[in-house]
Design a protein around this motif. Structure first.
Motif, PDB file in Angstrom:
ATOM      1  N   GLN A   1      21.967   0.958  30.086  1.00  0.00           N
ATOM      2  CA  GLN A   1      22.084   2.228  29.059  1.00  0.00           C
ATOM      3  C   GLN A   1      20.636   3.054  29.404  1.00  0.00           C
ATOM      4  O   GLN A   1      19.556   2.508  28.865  1.00  0.00           O
ATOM      5  CB  GLN A   1      22.186   1.755  27.857  1.00  0.00           C
ATOM      6  CG  GLN A   1      22.439   3.100  26.940  1.00  0.00           C
ATOM      7  CD  GLN A   1      23.029   2.745  25.566  1.00  0.00           C
ATOM      8  OE1 GLN A   1      22.864   1.451  24.966  1.00  0.00           O
ATOM      9  NE2 GLN A   1      23.435   3.592  24.722  1.00  0.00           N
TER      10      GLN A   1
ATOM     11  N   LYS B   1      22.726   8.120  27.489  1.00  0.00           N
ATOM     12  CA  LYS B   1      23.835   8.017  28.070  1.00  0.00           C
ATOM     13  C   LYS B   1      24.534   6.797  27.346  1.00  0.00           C
ATOM     14  O   LYS B   1      24.034   5.966  26.787  1.00  0.00           O
ATOM     15  CB  LYS B   1      23.601   7.686  29.419  1.00  0.00           C
ATOM     16  CG  LYS B   1      22.962   8.970  30.276  1.00  0.00           C
ATOM     17  CD  LYS B   1      22.897   8.709  31.923  1.00  0.00           C
ATOM     18  CE  LYS B   1      22.407   9.865  32.641  1.00  0.00           C
ATOM     19  NZ  LYS B   1      22.585   9.747  34.088  1.00  0.00           N
ATOM     20  N   GLU B   2      25.839   6.454  27.848  1.00  0.00           N
ATOM     21  CA  GLU B   2      26.548   5.457  27.292  1.00  0.00           C
ATOM     22  C   GLU B   2      26.202   3.957  28.145  1.00  0.00           C
ATOM     23  O   GLU B   2      25.596   4.385  29.156  1.00  0.00           O
ATOM     24  CB  GLU B   2      28.163   5.867  27.549  1.00  0.00           C
ATOM     25  CG  GLU B   2      28.888   6.882  26.991  1.00  0.00           C
ATOM     26  CD  GLU B   2      28.917   6.456  25.441  1.00  0.00           C
ATOM     27  OE1 GLU B   2      28.659   7.452  24.536  1.00  0.00           O
ATOM     28  OE2 GLU B   2      29.348   5.268  24.964  1.00  0.00           O
TER      29      GLU B   2
ATOM     30  N   GLU C   1      26.949   1.249  30.299  1.00  0.00           N
ATOM     31  CA  GLU C   1      27.902   1.182  31.440  1.00  0.00           C
ATOM     32  C   GLU C   1      27.728  -0.261  32.097  1.00  0.00           C
ATOM     33  O   GLU C   1      26.657  -0.637  32.400  1.00  0.00           O
ATOM     34  CB  GLU C   1      27.866   2.410  32.212  1.00  0.00           C
ATOM     35  CG  GLU C   1      26.697   2.379  33.085  1.00  0.00           C
ATOM     36  CD  GLU C   1      26.588   3.171  34.222  1.00  0.00           C
ATOM     37  OE1 GLU C   1      27.807   3.991  34.466  1.00  0.00           O
ATOM     38  OE2 GLU C   1      25.464   3.527  34.951  1.00  0.00           O
TER      39      GLU C   1
ATOM     40  N   GLU D   1      16.945   6.955  38.982  1.00  0.00           N
ATOM     41  CA  GLU D   1      18.232   6.973  37.911  1.00  0.00           C
ATOM     42  C   GLU D   1      18.323   5.742  37.699  1.00  0.00           C
ATOM     43  O   GLU D   1      19.435   5.260  36.800  1.00  0.00           O
ATOM     44  CB  GLU D   1      19.264   7.611  38.890  1.00  0.00           C
ATOM     45  CG  GLU D   1      19.208   9.106  39.123  1.00  0.00           C
ATOM     46  CD  GLU D   1      18.369   9.435  40.016  1.00  0.00           C
ATOM     47  OE1 GLU D   1      17.764  10.482  40.153  1.00  0.00           O
ATOM     48  OE2 GLU D   1      17.875   8.609  40.963  1.00  0.00           O
TER      49      GLU D   1
END
Length: 124
Positions: free
Chosen positions: A40, A44-45, A47, A89
């Motif tokens: 996470q 953001k969610e 995932e 990222e």
């Protein structure tokens, strides 16, 4: 009751590598459930990025395919995530999770137990 604890988070430069581990404790048959890694990032969610089913089948989210490798040591009740070629990222909190069944689905509600997370920070 199952407890999951992640180890190995930290800071790394882009292109570097880290290995996360997740140790399970409790009176369980460790290999009777799938085990997965989620992450996470801020805003953001959470995932699913990698999972390993009870039969050893592995799955990866597209953005980590070819760079991350998930594995498990059932005797040590430990899940691993080898992360290579890290990018900005990839910075996130990484969580391990124990599934409700044999297969690692993407949905968070398919996981019954969660670790508290390990932070990974990638910088340029």
């Amino acid at each position: 009751q199952v407890q999951l604890v992640e180890f190995g988070g930290g800071s790394v430069e882009t292109g570097g590598s880290l290995t996360l581990s997740c140790v399970a404790t409790g009176s369980i048959v460790y290999n009777a459930r799938c085990m997965a890694w989620f992450r996470q990032a801020p805003g953001k969610e959470r995932e699913k990025i990698a999972g390993i089913d009870t039969d050893g089948t592995v799955s990866y989210e597209d953005s980590v395919k070819g760079r991350f490798t998930v594995s498990r040591d059932d005797d040590k009740m430990t899940l691993f995530l080898q992360m290579n070629s890290l990018t900005l990222e990839d910075s996130a909190m990484y969580y391990c999770a124990r599934g409700r069944g044999d297969h690692c689905y993407a949905a968070r509600n398919q996981y019954l137990f969660w670790g508290r997370g390990a932070r990974v920070t990638v910088s340029s």
